[in-house]
Motif scaffolding. Structure first.
Motif, short mmCIF file in Angstrom:
data_model
loop_
_atom_site.label_atom_id
_atom_site.label_comp_id
_atom_site.label_asym_id
_atom_site.label_seq_id
_atom_site.Cartn_x
_atom_site.Cartn_y
_atom_site.Cartn_z
N LYS A 1 19.31 -48.24 51.17
CA LYS A 1 18.88 -49.62 51.40
C LYS A 1 17.41 -49.71 51.79
CE LYS A 1 23.21 -51.83 52.73
NZ LYS A 1 23.05 -52.96 51.80
N ALA A 2 16.85 -50.91 51.64
CA ALA A 2 15.51 -51.17 52.16
C ALA A 2 15.60 -51.25 53.67
CB ALA A 2 14.98 -52.48 51.58
N ILE A 3 14.63 -50.64 54.35
CA ILE A 3 14.69 -50.57 55.81
C ILE A 3 13.41 -51.20 56.39
CG2 ILE A 3 13.70 -48.23 55.91
CD1 ILE A 3 15.72 -47.69 58.20
N TYR A 4 13.55 -51.88 57.53
CA TYR A 4 12.44 -52.63 58.11
C TYR A 4 12.22 -52.24 59.57
CZ TYR A 4 12.60 -55.66 54.02
OH TYR A 4 12.57 -56.12 52.72
N ASN A 5 10.95 -52.16 59.94
CA ASN A 5 10.57 -52.07 61.35
C ASN A 5 10.52 -53.48 61.92
OD1 ASN A 5 10.24 -49.34 61.89
ND2 ASN A 5 8.11 -49.29 61.19
N VAL A 6 11.25 -53.71 62.99
CA VAL A 6 11.24 -55.03 63.63
C VAL A 6 10.83 -54.85 65.09
CG1 VAL A 6 12.56 -57.11 64.14
CG2 VAL A 6 13.12 -55.74 62.11
N PRO B 1 17.60 -48.72 67.55
CA PRO B 1 16.30 -48.56 68.20
C PRO B 1 15.58 -47.34 67.64
CG PRO B 1 18.06 -48.84 69.82
CD PRO B 1 18.72 -48.61 68.50
N PHE B 2 14.29 -47.47 67.42
CA PHE B 2 13.50 -46.37 66.86
C PHE B 2 12.10 -46.45 67.46
CE2 PHE B 2 11.45 -43.69 63.76
CZ PHE B 2 12.46 -42.80 63.38
N GLY B 3 11.92 -45.78 68.62
CA GLY B 3 10.63 -45.85 69.30
C GLY B 3 10.38 -47.27 69.79
N GLU B 4 9.20 -47.80 69.47
CA GLU B 4 8.86 -49.15 69.90
C GLU B 4 9.42 -50.22 68.96
OE1 GLU B 4 4.69 -50.16 69.55
OE2 GLU B 4 4.37 -48.53 68.11
N TYR B 5 10.07 -49.79 67.88
CA TYR B 5 10.64 -50.70 66.91
C TYR B 5 12.16 -50.63 66.90
CZ TYR B 5 5.91 -50.95 64.94
OH TYR B 5 4.57 -51.15 64.75
N VAL B 6 12.75 -51.54 66.13
CA VAL B 6 14.15 -51.45 65.76
C VAL B 6 14.19 -51.27 64.25
CG1 VAL B 6 16.35 -52.66 65.62
CG2 VAL B 6 14.93 -52.89 67.66
N HIS B 7 14.97 -50.30 63.77
CA HIS B 7 15.16 -50.14 62.33
C HIS B 7 16.32 -51.04 61.91
CE1 HIS B 7 12.95 -46.16 61.20
NE2 HIS B 7 12.17 -47.09 61.71
N ALA C 1 6.10 -62.91 69.38
CA ALA C 1 5.33 -61.72 68.96
C ALA C 1 6.16 -60.86 67.99
CB ALA C 1 4.90 -60.91 70.18
N ILE C 2 6.81 -61.52 67.07
CA ILE C 2 7.74 -60.84 66.15
C ILE C 2 6.98 -60.19 65.00
CG2 ILE C 2 9.72 -61.14 64.61
CD1 ILE C 2 10.39 -63.67 66.35
N GLU C 3 7.32 -58.94 64.71
CA GLU C 3 6.79 -58.23 63.55
C GLU C 3 7.96 -57.73 62.72
OE1 GLU C 3 4.15 -55.07 64.66
OE2 GLU C 3 3.20 -56.26 66.25
N ILE C 4 7.88 -57.96 61.40
CA ILE C 4 8.89 -57.45 60.46
C ILE C 4 8.16 -56.84 59.29
CG2 ILE C 4 10.91 -57.99 59.03
CD1 ILE C 4 11.33 -60.50 60.75
N GLU C 5 8.22 -55.52 59.18
CA GLU C 5 7.49 -54.81 58.13
C GLU C 5 8.39 -53.78 57.46
OE1 GLU C 5 4.53 -55.47 57.10
OE2 GLU C 5 3.86 -56.84 58.68
N PRO C 6 8.31 -53.63 56.13
CA PRO C 6 9.08 -52.57 55.47
C PRO C 6 8.59 -51.20 55.91
CG PRO C 6 7.54 -53.60 53.94
CD PRO C 6 7.50 -54.42 55.18
#
Length: 300
Positions: A223-228, A251-257, A281-286
């Motif tokens: 699947k496509a995965i995103y840092n949130v 949870p993945f470090g400072e992000y959520v996968h 302060a939301i960030e959503i990046e592939p």
């Protein structure tokens, strides 16, 4: 073939520690057994080093059967258990000489094999092993496992509890040992160390989930995965878990996968949903999948 495992199963009363395990390790390969505590890694290592007998299946190490030819295996392998098991009241030099004597050799005879490692602990050769730091204990244990020039080296979670610098140094040492023709089977719960192996087997609850190169295992992530990211990590995880379209949230470090169930996922929809949950302060990046992501997906 340096190690061959065929349909190995092992039970402790009602606990099935290993369930129909099969794989092979090529001569000269650095092979990783990757999984969390309780996955069955140590049980498999103890079977392969002739300390346990499997309930079912067969295995060979360096061409010898682990049951019938166990004495030949003990002469041909080096084993570094997860827990420091050298004599803590003996000095560094005394431990090394003791293990060399057991195998009918001397430190001098095989010094070329351990030289790169031993020079780091030589300044402490008169210090008792129990007084060494975690990293130095690790290096001493590796020297003792190598002193008889084994064909196959078993390392059971060798970097657990060791600082990041010592971990890095340890893996560099393993790469140099591999160049000398030693087959290495290493187990670890650290997914980042999996990328340092030639091939890996992901193991969970006594079962092999997948075997391949680290690159191929990551490439197969479906699947496509995103840092949130957002201003409140706890609220972010809760909101993502409550989102009706979520497939996985970790949870993945400072992000959520995050992965979505839909093939036509639109990050803007997720942004609006998170904003409606009072997040900012939301960030959503592939992003690209990691071995840890693949493991979590396979283990679901």
């Amino acid at each position: 073939m340096s190690i061959s495992i065929s349909h190995i199963s092992k039970s402790y009363k009602k606990v099935n520690a290993l369930k129909d395990i099969s794989f092979e390790v090529e001569a000269g390969e650095l092979f990783g057994l990757i999984g969390p505590d309780g996955a069955g890694k140590t049980t498999l290592f103890r079977i392969l080093t002739t300390l346990l007998i499997a309930n079912e299946g067969t295995a060979t190490v360096a061409g010898f059967d682990v049951v019938v030819e166990y004495k030949n295996i003990r002469k041909s392998v080096g084993y570094m258990p997860g827990k420091f098991s050298l004599y803590q009241d003996l000095t560094v030099a005394e431990n090394l000489n003791f293990f060399a004597t057991i195998f009918g050799t001397t430190v001098e005879e095989n010094y070329d094999l351990i030289k790169d490692i031993y020079v780091q602990i030589e300044p402490f050769k008169d210090r008792r092993a129990g007084k060494l730091s975690g990293g130095m204990k690790q290096k001493l244990a590796l020297c003792c496992a190598l002193i008889h020039k084994p064909k196959v080296l078993f390392l059971d979670e060798p970097t657990t509890g060791v600082d990041p610098v010592s971990r890095k140094e340890f893996w560099e040492m393993l790469k140099r040992l591999q160049l000398k023709g030693i087959t290495i089977l290493v187990s670890t719960p650290y997914m980042d160390e999996a990328a340092l192996c030639d091939r890996i087997a992901l193991i969970q609850d006594g079962k092999i989930l997948e075997i391949d190169t680290p690159e191929a295992i990551v490439r197969h992530y479906p699947k496509a995965i995103y840092n949130v990211k957002a201003n409140n990590m706890y609220q972010l995880i809760k909101s993502l878990n409550d989102y009706e379209h979520n497939h996985s949230v970790y949870p993945f470090g400072e992000y959520v996968h995050y992965t979505d169930r839909r093939t036509d996922f639109n990050p803007k929809e997720l942004l609006q949903y998170l904003e409606s949950n009072n997040l900012s302060a939301i960030e959503i990046e592939p992003t690209v999948a990691t071995i840890e992501d693949t493991f979590m997906e396979l283990a679901k």
